[in-house]
Design an enzyme around this catalytic site. Sequence first.
Site, mmCIF file in Angstrom:
data_model
loop_
_atom_site.group_PDB
_atom_site.id
_atom_site.type_symbol
_atom_site.label_atom_id
_atom_site.label_comp_id
_atom_site.label_asym_id
_atom_site.label_seq_id
_atom_site.Cartn_x
_atom_site.Cartn_y
_atom_site.Cartn_z
ATOM 1 C CG HIS A 11 -5.310 5.784 8.355
ATOM 2 N ND1 HIS A 11 -4.046 5.472 8.784
ATOM 3 C CD2 HIS A 11 -5.156 6.340 7.127
ATOM 4 C CE1 HIS A 11 -3.164 5.808 7.857
ATOM 5 N NE2 HIS A 11 -3.798 6.349 6.851
ATOM 6 N N GLY A 182 1.867 7.098 -1.845
ATOM 7 C CA GLY A 182 1.170 6.312 -0.834
ATOM 8 C C GLY A 182 -0.136 5.737 -1.347
ATOM 9 C CD GLU A 186 -3.501 4.364 0.972
ATOM 10 O OE1 GLU A 186 -4.466 4.763 0.280
ATOM 11 O OE2 GLU A 186 -3.132 4.931 2.010
ATOM 12 N N GLY A 291 3.333 7.423 6.017
ATOM 13 C CA GLY A 291 3.191 5.977 5.939
ATOM 14 C C GLY A 291 4.225 5.298 5.076
ATOM 15 C CG ASN A 295 8.693 0.106 1.693
ATOM 16 O OD1 ASN A 295 9.784 -0.444 1.607
ATOM 17 N ND2 ASN A 295 7.670 -0.224 0.926
ATOM 18 C CB ALA A 396 6.268 -5.940 18.629
ATOM 19 C CB THR A 505 6.579 -11.503 15.825
ATOM 20 O OG1 THR A 505 5.565 -11.005 14.936
ATOM 21 C CG2 THR A 505 5.998 -12.605 16.679
#
Length: 544
Positions: A11, A182, A186, A291, A295, A396, A505
């Site tokens: 992904h 992970g 998920e 991934g 966290n 962002a 944000t």
Amino acid sequence: MRVLGINAIFHDPAAALVVDGRIVAAAEEERFSRRKHGKRPVPFSAWELPELSARWCLSQAGLEPQDLDAVAYSFDPALCRPPEELGIADPWDWLRVQYAERAPQFLATALPGLDPAKVVFVPHHVAHAASAALAAPPEAGHRDCAVLVLDGRGEAASHLSGRYRDGRLDVLAAQRLPHSLGTWYEEVTEHLGFLRSSDEYKVMALASYGTPVHLDLLRDVVRPTGDGGFVVGDLDLTKLAAARTADGRVEAEHADLAASVQRRLEEVVLDLAAWLYDASGGPAALTLAGGVALNCVANARLVREGPFQTVWIQPAAGDAGTALGAALHAADGPVAPMPGADLGRGFSDDELEARLRRARVPYTVPADIAAEAAEVLADNGVVAWFQGRSEYGPRALGFRSLLAHPGHASNTERLNEVKGRESFRPVAPMVLASRAAEVFDGALPSPYMLFVHNVRAGWLDKIPAVTHVDGTARVQTVDPVQRPLMARVLSEFERRTGLPVLVNTSLNTAGRPMVDTPEEALELFGSAPVDLLAIGPFAVRRPR
């Protein structure tokens, strides 16, 4: 040497370009295709390539596919094993492997002129590791540090622990599938009614509202093995909380499950880091990717309680970052640190003004766009901020952001309504690096918003919009030397309000990638209750 990195197999497809050891460009395909995460992580999508981002990366350097010395693909099908041997339930995994084996031919078709013989396979977790250790700044152990990779899966493993010395990786441990922190996270994400391989950050946010009542049970099920690896046992999640549908009500039992899983994840990460510290000879710095490294609650605990003096996380820690890591790994010779996360598309002032004129929207050219934005923010307006090159990674960071006043508690709900997302989702603070320690307690500086910090007692009532329910905030610090325009907005806002903090944000609405082009910024401005679009030096105001 000119190396194009490609991530495509699972992904977050992405492309990155490294020329003579320097990072020229990196971008995720979703910013071009406008499809969140680029595609779903299923075997049937493994053939899809980041064609648009790859072509853009080449254009940034004025290159054609035939000019490349190598294309580094962040997955090595030679390392794969049959699903039954790995203990994973995916009868179509062979299809993913076959697509990967044919990647050179697919890439040559997507990028006419490319010699398929120039495509090299880089093991998935090696690409993750390189994206962290080889991209880290000198103060975080660039090319000489420990590295920890944790994600859902690679070819046959879900984890890598290693040590870089002079840019060369020594792998010390790798956890074989099916055991995966992970994938476990998920599965919990899906059980709680969120989108798997997409919404794991929502579980982290929801955890703050719960109590880890299942922690003792999870300590039996998910546990380190003492050799750098871990075990994830079977557990019927329905015995801990009822499965929730995507539109179902979030109950206390769901928050308690999230809190329990989050806490256990933190404990296991701490244990793995302690083992790595000893096994690698106690280097000063630890770099992270995968991934799980997104966290930020676990990251903050690792800084507080872990053995390393410095912890640095790749801002594109998810699979998108493996495009960059693969390119860095395949580059011949030393590579320079990552200059920042603003590695995506940017537009000149002339290009921006041409888009505004074509859209026939009224705009002004204020003497100082930073002061103009600060004035609107001080009056409790919402500002869409579109400046410079877009961010590589999911955060962002003040290039494609929505900004607001942190002093009004209602602005949290207000921004969640603007974005059309869950009410429990927090928004983040942005603060000048020189003022951060006065307001927040935690790992500083924090330029990539990858740690949580405690809000100091004297500020809890002053900045309620960015303070999460547990008294923490996910902080981004701004260096005036590196980010002079954003620093000026913060200074001008403080001059008007006495607050050195802004709400930050992502500039998007729920389910959509972050805004990447002027046209997309105008579309969002036209459809959402935003008061000012600050796009380059230009100001577009909503009529009152």
